[in-house]
Design an enzyme around this catalytic site. Structure first.
Site, mmCIF file in Angstrom:
data_model
loop_
_atom_site.group_PDB
_atom_site.id
_atom_site.type_symbol
_atom_site.label_atom_id
_atom_site.label_comp_id
_atom_site.label_asym_id
_atom_site.label_seq_id
_atom_site.Cartn_x
_atom_site.Cartn_y
_atom_site.Cartn_z
ATOM 1 N N THR A 116 -9.947 4.110 11.246
ATOM 2 C CA THR A 116 -9.869 3.172 12.382
ATOM 3 C C THR A 116 -9.191 3.781 13.613
ATOM 4 O O THR A 116 -9.141 3.153 14.667
ATOM 5 C CB THR A 116 -9.120 1.893 11.956
ATOM 6 O OG1 THR A 116 -7.958 2.265 11.213
ATOM 7 C CG2 THR A 116 -10.000 1.020 11.088
ATOM 8 N N ARG A 150 -3.875 -5.405 14.765
ATOM 9 C CA ARG A 150 -2.769 -5.494 15.711
ATOM 10 C C ARG A 150 -2.664 -6.900 16.298
ATOM 11 O O ARG A 150 -3.568 -7.354 17.007
ATOM 12 C CB ARG A 150 -2.952 -4.492 16.875
ATOM 13 C CG ARG A 150 -2.668 -3.047 16.510
ATOM 14 C CD ARG A 150 -1.203 -2.857 16.120
ATOM 15 N NE ARG A 150 -0.905 -1.485 15.754
ATOM 16 C CZ ARG A 150 -1.018 -0.976 14.518
ATOM 17 N NH1 ARG A 150 -1.447 -1.730 13.514
ATOM 18 N NH2 ARG A 150 -0.690 0.273 14.281
ATOM 19 N N ASP A 179 -12.557 15.161 -2.906
ATOM 20 C CA ASP A 179 -12.553 16.478 -3.559
ATOM 21 C C ASP A 179 -13.825 16.563 -4.401
ATOM 22 O O ASP A 179 -14.666 15.659 -4.352
ATOM 23 C CB ASP A 179 -11.282 16.598 -4.422
ATOM 24 C CG ASP A 179 -10.793 18.038 -4.534
ATOM 25 O OD1 ASP A 179 -11.645 18.923 -4.768
ATOM 26 O OD2 ASP A 179 -9.580 18.280 -4.407
ATOM 27 N N ILE A 180 -13.941 17.601 -5.202
ATOM 28 C CA ILE A 180 -15.124 17.688 -6.062
ATOM 29 C C ILE A 180 -15.064 16.557 -7.098
ATOM 30 O O ILE A 180 -13.982 16.045 -7.418
ATOM 31 C CB ILE A 180 -15.237 19.072 -6.743
ATOM 32 C CG1 ILE A 180 -14.000 19.366 -7.578
ATOM 33 C CG2 ILE A 180 -15.453 20.164 -5.699
ATOM 34 C CD1 ILE A 180 -14.137 20.621 -8.437
ATOM 35 N N LYS A 208 0.860 -1.186 0.000
ATOM 36 C CA LYS A 208 0.000 0.000 0.000
ATOM 37 C C LYS A 208 0.892 1.229 0.000
ATOM 38 O O LYS A 208 1.764 1.384 0.856
ATOM 39 C CB LYS A 208 -0.898 -0.003 1.243
ATOM 40 C CG LYS A 208 -1.852 1.187 1.296
ATOM 41 C CD LYS A 208 -2.843 1.047 2.422
ATOM 42 C CE LYS A 208 -2.314 1.501 3.757
ATOM 43 N NZ LYS A 208 -1.961 2.926 3.821
ATOM 44 N N ASP A 262 -3.274 4.361 -1.700
ATOM 45 C CA ASP A 262 -4.068 4.851 -0.557
ATOM 46 C C ASP A 262 -3.854 6.351 -0.425
ATOM 47 O O ASP A 262 -3.142 6.819 0.453
ATOM 48 C CB ASP A 262 -3.629 4.107 0.709
ATOM 49 C CG ASP A 262 -4.350 4.585 1.963
ATOM 50 O OD1 ASP A 262 -5.404 5.242 1.830
ATOM 51 O OD2 ASP A 262 -3.863 4.306 3.073
ATOM 52 N N LYS A 298 -6.614 8.286 -0.485
ATOM 53 C CA LYS A 298 -7.899 8.695 0.114
ATOM 54 C C LYS A 298 -8.437 9.968 -0.531
ATOM 55 O O LYS A 298 -8.616 10.999 0.122
ATOM 56 C CB LYS A 298 -7.754 8.917 1.623
ATOM 57 C CG LYS A 298 -7.357 7.682 2.400
ATOM 58 C CD LYS A 298 -7.413 7.916 3.900
ATOM 59 C CE LYS A 298 -6.970 6.703 4.685
ATOM 60 N NZ LYS A 298 -5.531 6.377 4.517
ATOM 61 N N PHE A 299 -8.714 9.868 -1.823
ATOM 62 C CA PHE A 299 -9.182 11.058 -2.545
ATOM 63 C C PHE A 299 -10.483 11.594 -1.950
ATOM 64 O O PHE A 299 -11.381 10.831 -1.576
ATOM 65 C CB PHE A 299 -9.377 10.721 -4.025
ATOM 66 C CG PHE A 299 -8.091 10.354 -4.705
ATOM 67 C CD1 PHE A 299 -7.051 11.282 -4.777
ATOM 68 C CD2 PHE A 299 -7.899 9.094 -5.248
ATOM 69 C CE1 PHE A 299 -5.847 10.948 -5.394
ATOM 70 C CE2 PHE A 299 -6.705 8.759 -5.867
ATOM 71 C CZ PHE A 299 -5.685 9.691 -5.939
ATOM 72 N N GLN A 354 -4.081 3.572 16.638
ATOM 73 C CA GLN A 354 -5.259 2.828 16.167
ATOM 74 C C GLN A 354 -6.200 2.539 17.335
ATOM 75 O O GLN A 354 -5.765 2.230 18.432
ATOM 76 C CB GLN A 354 -4.838 1.509 15.501
ATOM 77 C CG GLN A 354 -4.052 1.696 14.213
ATOM 78 C CD GLN A 354 -4.933 2.090 13.027
ATOM 79 O OE1 GLN A 354 -6.091 2.482 13.191
ATOM 80 N NE2 GLN A 354 -4.368 2.008 11.830
ATOM 81 N N ARG A 361 2.886 -0.591 10.691
ATOM 82 C CA ARG A 361 3.958 -0.572 11.692
ATOM 83 C C ARG A 361 4.331 -1.916 12.297
ATOM 84 O O ARG A 361 5.529 -2.157 12.518
ATOM 85 C CB ARG A 361 3.603 0.457 12.784
ATOM 86 C CG ARG A 361 3.753 1.892 12.282
ATOM 87 C CD ARG A 361 3.007 2.885 13.146
ATOM 88 N NE ARG A 361 1.563 2.780 12.943
ATOM 89 C CZ ARG A 361 0.662 3.541 13.549
ATOM 90 N NH1 ARG A 361 1.055 4.468 14.410
ATOM 91 N NH2 ARG A 361 -0.627 3.395 13.300
HETATM 92 O O1 C5P Z 1 0.774 1.070 10.950
HETATM 93 P P1 C5P Z 1 -0.647 0.639 10.807
HETATM 94 O O2 C5P Z 1 -0.819 -0.875 10.750
HETATM 95 O O3 C5P Z 1 -1.574 1.273 11.825
HETATM 96 O O4 C5P Z 1 -1.067 1.177 9.371
HETATM 97 C C1 C5P Z 1 -2.384 1.152 8.901
HETATM 98 C C2 C5P Z 1 -2.413 1.795 7.553
HETATM 99 O O5 C5P Z 1 -3.745 1.813 7.081
HETATM 100 C C3 C5P Z 1 -1.918 3.233 7.522
HETATM 101 O O6 C5P Z 1 -1.210 3.408 6.323
HETATM 102 C C4 C5P Z 1 -3.164 4.066 7.508
HETATM 103 O O7 C5P Z 1 -2.994 5.249 6.786
HETATM 104 C C5 C5P Z 1 -4.155 3.148 6.785
HETATM 105 N N1 C5P Z 1 -5.561 3.336 7.106
HETATM 106 C C6 C5P Z 1 -6.077 3.216 8.370
HETATM 107 N N2 C5P Z 1 -7.406 3.390 8.616
HETATM 108 C C7 C5P Z 1 -8.234 3.654 7.624
HETATM 109 C C8 C5P Z 1 -7.734 3.770 6.325
HETATM 110 C C9 C5P Z 1 -6.382 3.586 6.096
HETATM 111 O O8 C5P Z 1 -5.318 2.929 9.304
HETATM 112 N N3 C5P Z 1 -9.529 3.747 7.840
#
Ligand code: C5P
Length: 237
Positions: A123, A185, A64-65, A32, A59, A61-62, A194, A215
Site C-alpha cells: 500500500t 489512516r 522464497d522457493i 500483527k 506478517d 510476507k514469505f 502509505q 502507527r
Molecule cells: O503504521 P501503519 O498503519 O502504516 O502500518 C501498516 C502495517 O501494515 C505495517 O506493519 C506494514 O508492514 C503492513 N503492511 C502494509 N501494506 C501491505 C502489507 C502490510 O502496510 N501491503
C-alpha cells in the site's frame, strides 16, 4: 469490530509490546507481528498472546522457493499463528505448497488451520511507483486483481490489499474471499509512507473484512484512545 481491527506491533521493544497488549486487551482482538516484534518475542509470542486473549497475524510476507515457504508456513502453523501471509508474486506453486503445508501442520497438531493470505501490491506504492518499479504492462489495480485471483487459485483464503481495491477484487474473487487492508489512516493521522489509503470507516464501508492499523495507534500519545476512536469510526459512530 474488535475482531476486525488488527494492530500492527511494529516495534522490537518487548516492554512496549507488553504495555500495548495490556492496555488494548479489552478492545482489540488481533495483533500483527512483523519482523521487529517477532525478533523481540520469538515463538514464545504464540502462547503468550493466546493467554492474553489475542489472535496473532504473522506478517513475515514469505517470498522464497516453494519448499522454503512451505516449511516456514508449516512451522508458524504448528506454533499457533492464526493468520499468515506470503507474497502472491512468489507464484502459484509457492502458495499451493504453503497451503498444503499449513493444512498438514494444523492436522498433525490438531488445531485449526490459520488464515492464509497473499500480499498483492504494497500500500506504500502508488501508480507512478508501480510503473517505475515493476515494468508491468498492467495498471496497478489490474495487477492487484491478477495476484488476488492467483492466490485464490492456489487455495489461499484471501489477500492483503488497499481498501481502494476491494471492489474489483470482490468482483473477481467473490464475497467469501477475505480482504485484509492496511493503508488505513483516520483523518487525524499522518499518512507517513502509505499511499493507497482510506479512513477506517471508508475501508469498512467498502467491505474490508479486517483492517490493519499501526502507527496511528502505537505512536499515538494515548493508544487506547486512538484505538477507541478508530473502532467508533468502524462502527459508523
Ligand atoms: O503504521 P501503519 O498503519 O502504516 O502500518 C501498516 C502495517 O501494515 C505495517 O506493519 C506494514 O508492514 C503492513 N503492511 C502494509 N501494506 C501491505 C502489507 C502490510 O502496510 N501491503
Amino acid at each position: 469490530m474488535k475482531n476486525r481491527l488488527i494492530v500492527a506491533l511494529d516495534t522490537d521493544d518487548g516492554e512496549e509490546i507488553d504495555w500495548l497488549s495490556g492496555t488494548l486487551m479489552d478492545i482489540v482482538g488481533w495483533f500483527k507481528m512483523g519482523f521487529q516484534a517477532f525478533s523481540a518475542l520469538g515463538m514464545e509470542a504464540f502462547p503468550w498472546f493466546e493467554q492474553n486473549g489475542y489472535k496473532v497475524f504473522v506478517d513475515l510476507k514469505f517470498h522464497d522457493i516453494p519448499n522454503t515457504v512451505a516449511r516456514d508456513v508449516g512451522m508458524m502453523t504448528k506454533h499457533g499463528a492464526n493468520m499468515i501471509n506470503m507474497h502472491a508474486s512468489g507464484g502459484l506453486e509457492m502458495m499451493q505448497t504453503a497451503r498444503n503445508s499449513a493444512g498438514d501442520a494444523a492436522y498433525k497438531a490438531n488445531i485449526p488451520r490459520p488464515i492464509l493470505l497473499g500480499v498483492t501490491i504494497l500500500t506504500s506504492i502508488d501508480e507512478t511507483g508501480f510503473q517505475q518499479n515493476f515494468g508491468s504492462e498492467r495498471q496497478l489495480t489490474d495487477q492487484v486483481v491478477y495476484l488476488a485471483q492467483l492466490a485464490q487459485a492456489a487455495g489461499l483464503d484471501g489477500v492483503v490489499a488497499s481498501p481502494l481495491e476491494i471492489e474489483p477484487i470482490r468482483k473477481a474473487c467473490g464475497d467469501n474471499f477475505l480482504i485484509v487492508t492496511p493503508g488505513i489512516r483516520p483523518n487525524w493521522a499522518d499518512p507517513g509512507d502509505q499511499r493507497r489509503i482510506t479512513t477506517p470507516a471508508e475501508a469498512i464501508n467498502r467491505g474490508a473484512d479486517y483492517i490493519v492499523v499501526g502507527r496511528p495507534i502505537i505512536e499515538a500519545e494515548d493508544p487506547l484512545e486512538a484505538a477507541g476512536k478508530i473502532l467508533d469510526e468502524m462502527r459508523g459512530m
